[in-house]
Motif scaffolding. Structure first.
Motif, PDB file in Angstrom:
ATOM      1  N   VAL A  82       0.759  -1.344   0.012  1.00  9.92           N
ATOM      2  CA  VAL A  82      -0.021   0.069   0.100  1.00  9.92           C
ATOM      3  C   VAL A  82       1.055   1.077  -0.081  1.00  9.92           C
ATOM      4  CG1 VAL A  82      -1.686   1.286   1.411  1.00  9.92           C
ATOM      5  CG2 VAL A  82      -1.948  -1.248   1.126  1.00  9.92           C
ATOM      6  N   ALA A  83       1.939   1.313   0.821  1.00  6.80           N
ATOM      7  CA  ALA A  83       2.850   2.294   0.921  1.00  6.80           C
ATOM      8  C   ALA A  83       3.635   2.564  -0.672  1.00  6.80           C
ATOM      9  CB  ALA A  83       3.916   2.305   1.975  1.00  6.80           C
ATOM     10  N   GLU A  84       3.971   1.501  -1.024  1.00  5.20           N
ATOM     11  CA  GLU A  84       4.457   1.443  -2.439  1.00  5.20           C
ATOM     12  C   GLU A  84       3.651   2.100  -3.370  1.00  5.20           C
ATOM     13  OE1 GLU A  84       7.401  -2.543  -1.841  1.00  5.20           O
ATOM     14  OE2 GLU A  84       5.398  -2.696  -2.899  1.00  5.20           O
ATOM     15  N   LEU A  85       2.398   1.507  -3.462  1.00  5.18           N
ATOM     16  CA  LEU A  85       1.455   2.006  -4.439  1.00  5.18           C
ATOM     17  C   LEU A  85       1.041   3.487  -4.252  1.00  5.18           C
ATOM     18  CD1 LEU A  85      -0.210   0.911  -6.749  1.00  5.18           C
ATOM     19  CD2 LEU A  85      -2.063   0.113  -5.286  1.00  5.18           C
ATOM     20  N   SER A  86       0.999   3.821  -2.912  1.00 11.19           N
ATOM     21  CA  SER A  86       0.430   5.299  -2.636  1.00 11.19           C
ATOM     22  C   SER A  86       1.383   6.173  -3.164  1.00 11.19           C
ATOM     23  CB  SER A  86       0.340   5.548  -1.110  1.00 11.19           C
ATOM     24  OG  SER A  86       1.573   5.432  -0.461  1.00 11.19           O
ATOM     25  N   LYS A  87       2.739   6.010  -3.398  1.00 13.61           N
ATOM     26  CA  LYS A  87       3.584   6.851  -4.029  1.00 13.61           C
ATOM     27  C   LYS A  87       3.345   7.187  -5.492  1.00 13.61           C
ATOM     28  CE  LYS A  87       7.156   9.872  -4.546  1.00 13.61           C
ATOM     29  NZ  LYS A  87       7.068  11.385  -4.131  1.00 13.61           N
ATOM     30  N   ILE A  88       3.391   6.029  -6.151  1.00 19.93           N
ATOM     31  CA  ILE A  88       3.251   5.781  -7.657  1.00 19.93           C
ATOM     32  C   ILE A  88       2.045   6.338  -8.035  1.00 19.93           C
ATOM     33  CG2 ILE A  88       5.118   4.563  -7.812  1.00 19.93           C
ATOM     34  CD1 ILE A  88       3.439   2.007  -8.391  1.00 19.93           C
ATOM     35  N   VAL A  89       0.760   6.151  -7.307  1.00 21.69           N
ATOM     36  CA  VAL A  89      -0.459   6.478  -7.581  1.00 21.69           C
ATOM     37  C   VAL A  89      -0.412   8.225  -7.522  1.00 21.69           C
ATOM     38  CG1 VAL A  89      -2.757   7.017  -6.578  1.00 21.69           C
ATOM     39  CG2 VAL A  89      -1.603   4.533  -6.935  1.00 21.69           C
ATOM     40  N   GLU A  90       0.205   8.800  -6.494  1.00 18.27           N
ATOM     41  CA  GLU A  90       0.280  10.150  -6.218  1.00 18.27           C
ATOM     42  C   GLU A  90       0.906  10.826  -7.845  1.00 18.27           C
ATOM     43  OE1 GLU A  90       2.763  11.175  -3.228  1.00 18.27           O
ATOM     44  OE2 GLU A  90       1.476   9.886  -1.748  1.00 18.27           O
ATOM     45  N   ASN A  91       1.994  10.179  -8.237  1.00 16.85           N
ATOM     46  CA  ASN A  91       2.534  10.732  -9.197  1.00 16.85           C
ATOM     47  C   ASN A  91       1.785  10.330 -10.510  1.00 16.85           C
ATOM     48  OD1 ASN A  91       4.535  12.308  -8.106  1.00 16.85           O
ATOM     49  ND2 ASN A  91       6.093  10.749  -7.981  1.00 16.85           N
ATOM     50  N   GLY A  92       1.280   9.392 -10.693  1.00 18.75           N
ATOM     51  CA  GLY A  92       0.495   8.754 -11.828  1.00 18.75           C
ATOM     52  C   GLY A  92      -0.881   9.572 -12.149  1.00 18.75           C
ATOM     53  N   LEU A  93      -1.328  10.126 -11.034  1.00 18.35           N
ATOM     54  CA  LEU A  93      -2.622  10.827 -10.888  1.00 18.35           C
ATOM     55  C   LEU A  93      -2.193  12.391 -11.748  1.00 18.35           C
ATOM     56  CD1 LEU A  93      -5.624  11.199 -10.431  1.00 18.35           C
ATOM     57  CD2 LEU A  93      -5.051  12.057  -8.073  1.00 18.35           C
ATOM     58  N   ARG A  94      -1.104  12.708 -11.049  1.00 23.36           N
ATOM     59  CA  ARG A  94      -0.759  14.121 -11.506  1.00 23.36           C
ATOM     60  C   ARG A  94      -0.545  13.926 -13.106  1.00 23.36           C
ATOM     61  NH1 ARG A  94       0.269  18.845  -9.941  1.00 23.36           N
ATOM     62  NH2 ARG A  94       1.884  20.149 -11.097  1.00 23.36           N
ATOM     63  N   TYR A  95       0.378  12.909 -13.541  1.00 23.11           N
ATOM     64  CA  TYR A  95       0.807  12.610 -14.962  1.00 23.11           C
ATOM     65  C   TYR A  95      -0.561  12.359 -15.786  1.00 23.11           C
ATOM     66  CZ  TYR A  95       3.380  10.286 -18.861  1.00 23.11           C
ATOM     67  OH  TYR A  95       4.020  10.183 -19.991  1.00 23.11           O
ATOM     68  N   LEU A  96      -1.554  11.796 -15.359  1.00 23.72           N
ATOM     69  CA  LEU A  96      -3.110  11.726 -16.086  1.00 23.72           C
ATOM     70  C   LEU A  96      -3.426  13.266 -16.028  1.00 23.72           C
ATOM     71  CD1 LEU A  96      -4.517   8.794 -14.321  1.00 23.72           C
ATOM     72  CD2 LEU A  96      -3.880   8.923 -16.720  1.00 23.72           C
ATOM     73  N   ASN A  97      -3.598  13.896 -15.280  1.00 22.05           N
ATOM     74  CA  ASN A  97      -4.249  15.496 -15.206  1.00 22.05           C
ATOM     75  C   ASN A  97      -3.231  16.176 -16.130  1.00 22.05           C
ATOM     76  OD1 ASN A  97      -6.208  14.957 -13.309  1.00 22.05           O
ATOM     77  ND2 ASN A  97      -4.854  15.592 -11.641  1.00 22.05           N
ATOM     78  N   ILE A  98      -1.926  16.102 -16.282  1.00 26.31           N
ATOM     79  CA  ILE A  98      -1.178  17.051 -17.202  1.00 26.31           C
ATOM     80  C   ILE A  98      -1.507  16.541 -18.571  1.00 26.31           C
ATOM     81  CG2 ILE A  98       1.063  17.511 -17.882  1.00 26.31           C
ATOM     82  CD1 ILE A  98       2.227  17.283 -14.968  1.00 26.31           C
ATOM     83  N   ALA A  99      -1.634  15.293 -18.799  1.00 29.32           N
ATOM     84  CA  ALA A  99      -1.740  14.684 -20.170  1.00 29.32           C
ATOM     85  C   ALA A  99      -3.013  14.912 -20.693  1.00 29.32           C
ATOM     86  CB  ALA A  99      -1.660  12.995 -20.158  1.00 29.32           C
ATOM     87  N   PHE A 100      -4.311  14.972 -19.957  1.00 28.20           N
ATOM     88  CA  PHE A 100      -5.375  15.512 -20.206  1.00 28.20           C
ATOM     89  C   PHE A 100      -5.389  17.042 -20.404  1.00 28.20           C
ATOM     90  CE2 PHE A 100      -9.573  17.354 -18.707  1.00 28.20           C
ATOM     91  CZ  PHE A 100     -10.531  17.008 -19.463  1.00 28.20           C
ATOM     92  N   ALA A 101      -4.780  17.873 -19.849  1.00 24.15           N
ATOM     93  CA  ALA A 101      -4.466  19.124 -20.272  1.00 24.15           C
ATOM     94  C   ALA A 101      -3.665  19.342 -21.490  1.00 24.15           C
ATOM     95  CB  ALA A 101      -3.894  20.018 -19.065  1.00 24.15           C
ATOM     96  N   GLU A 102      -2.683  18.464 -21.407  1.00 24.81           N
ATOM     97  CA  GLU A 102      -1.862  18.694 -23.024  1.00 24.81           C
ATOM     98  C   GLU A 102      -2.894  18.342 -24.176  1.00 24.81           C
ATOM     99  OE1 GLU A 102       2.449  17.468 -21.325  1.00 24.81           O
ATOM    100  OE2 GLU A 102       1.223  15.796 -22.192  1.00 24.81           O
ATOM    101  N   ALA A 103      -3.958  17.242 -23.986  1.00 30.40           N
ATOM    102  CA  ALA A 103      -4.561  17.107 -24.925  1.00 30.40           C
ATOM    103  C   ALA A 103      -5.543  18.185 -25.380  1.00 30.40           C
ATOM    104  CB  ALA A 103      -5.466  15.852 -24.701  1.00 30.40           C
ATOM    105  N   LEU A 104      -6.120  18.893 -24.369  1.00 29.73           N
ATOM    106  CA  LEU A 104      -6.764  20.234 -24.604  1.00 29.73           C
ATOM    107  C   LEU A 104      -5.951  21.142 -25.143  1.00 29.73           C
ATOM    108  CD1 LEU A 104      -8.909  19.976 -21.239  1.00 29.73           C
ATOM    109  CD2 LEU A 104      -9.740  19.518 -23.399  1.00 29.73           C
TER     110      LEU A 104
END
Length: 357
Positions: A171-193
């Motif tokens: 859970v600790a391992e996943l929490s860190k990569i989820v934090e950065n993965g979520l930010r990646y998704l949000n940036i990629a969405f903005a890039e597409a727009l």
């Protein structure tokens, strides 16, 4: 209590100096001689070439880069000989199952987590430019065994305002990569727009501002692509775990964004790139998508000029680019936050005297 920080890069340096400011006896280990020399020049002493020189610390904190296939962090673990009862805290980002691999590497050498020593995963958190130290943000804490977790909590509790213990180290391992993965998704969405706005003649800045008038919505701004060392690496870890078409699409969106920025320079000769660092204000061009774009444009035969006050003319020249004057004449300008302007648009802006328009 004596603490040794293994891997004295940006995170490790902040950790080492923060521990010392809190009165903790702390030393460091950094295998890169150039990095050690730079640290010494900056007044950070007590950084050794290997763990054998660090004595017998009560706590080892690993902040080294993970490396391909966890090669760097595994190498660091295999160099340690924790004394009985010592705590080894891995703050480096790990893929899901990474802590178990490190535990096995210790067991192969006769060190048993939870018996001969304690092994914990406490993913680092710091937003440079916002938080001053690695101890400012809440931290997730997990251990290979409950005793390992308890040892980590006992060490970090006086240092970190808020701890969030979890039962399973994955859970600790996943929490860190989820934090950065979520930010990646949000940036990629903005890039597409951003790309959609470019293709349809819409004002991205106005769209960005309009969307963000809703209090519970935040549309992120865009840059030259998703760079830095952490986000692309952690997205890879997350995709390895999830095998998700959503994550695959986000990576493709970022690749398309970067390719689009390069194509836009097509007919233009003199190009100004305003900002070359991997993020604004920090004089580090490693993993920089802005630098990647500037190098690509130069390879395409463009006259590339760079303006970045965080670097200055001398450093820009060392990197192989011409220093640019923001008031000069260019065929195309890449600005930060990302906006792309042609010479004709710049001339029109110069003639427009309406306030704020």
């Amino acid at each position: 209590m004596k603490v040794c920080v293994v891997g004295v890069g940006n995170i490790g340096t902040n950790l080492l100096t923060s521990l010392r400011r809190k009165g903790v006896q702390a030393v460091g280990v950094e295998i890169n001689p150039d990095r050690r020399a730079a640290l010494a020049a900056a007044g950070v002493d007590g950084v050794f070439a290997g763990p054998d020189e660090a004595g017998a610390p009560d706590v080892w904190i690993l902040t080294t880069s993970t490396g391909p296939g966890m090669s760097h962090i595994l190498s660091a673990v295999r160099s340690l000989s924790p004394k009985p009862g010592a705590l080894v805290s891995v703050e480096s980002t790990l893929p899901v199952g990474g802590t178990a691999r490190l535990a096995e590497a210790f067991r192969e050498r006769g060190y048993v987590p939870g018996e001969t020593f304690h092994l914990a995963h406490v993913p680092h958190r710091i937003l440079f430019g916002v938080e001053e130290t690695v101890f400012d943000a809440p931290r997730v804490v997990a251990g290979v065994t409950p005793a390992c977790r308890d040892a980590a909590i006992a060490f970090y509790r006086p240092l970190v305002p808020v701890l969030y213990p979890v039962d399973d180290v994955r859970v600790a391992e996943l929490s860190k990569i989820v934090e950065n993965g979520l930010r990646y998704l949000n940036i990629a969405f903005a890039e597409a727009l951003f790309g959609y706005c470019l293709e349809h003649g819409l004002d991205w800045a106005q769209l960005h501002g309009a969307v963000n008038t809703k209090p519970n919505v935040e549309l992120l701004n865009v840059d030259f692509g998703i760079g830095g060392e952490c986000l692309p690496k952690d997205m890879g870890f997350l995709q390895e775990a999830l095998q998700s078409p959503l994550l695959e699409a986000a990576v493709a969106a970022d690749e398309a964004h970067r390719a689009r920025l390069r194509r836009l320079a097509g007919p233009h000769r003199r190009v100004l790139v305003m900002g070359l660092t991997f993020k604004p204000g920090f004089p580090d061009t490693r993993f920089s998508r802005a630098r990647e774009l500037a190098e690509a444009l130069a390879a395409d035969g463009k006259e590339v000029y760079v303006y970045d006050p965080a670097l200055g003319p001398e450093k820009v020249t060392e990197l192989g680019f011409r220093w640019g004057d923001p008031g000069g004449a260019y065929d195309l300008i890449y600005q930060r936050p990302l906006a792309i302007r042609t010479a004709a648009e710049e001339e029109k802006r110069g003639q427009d005297t309406r306030d704020g328009q």
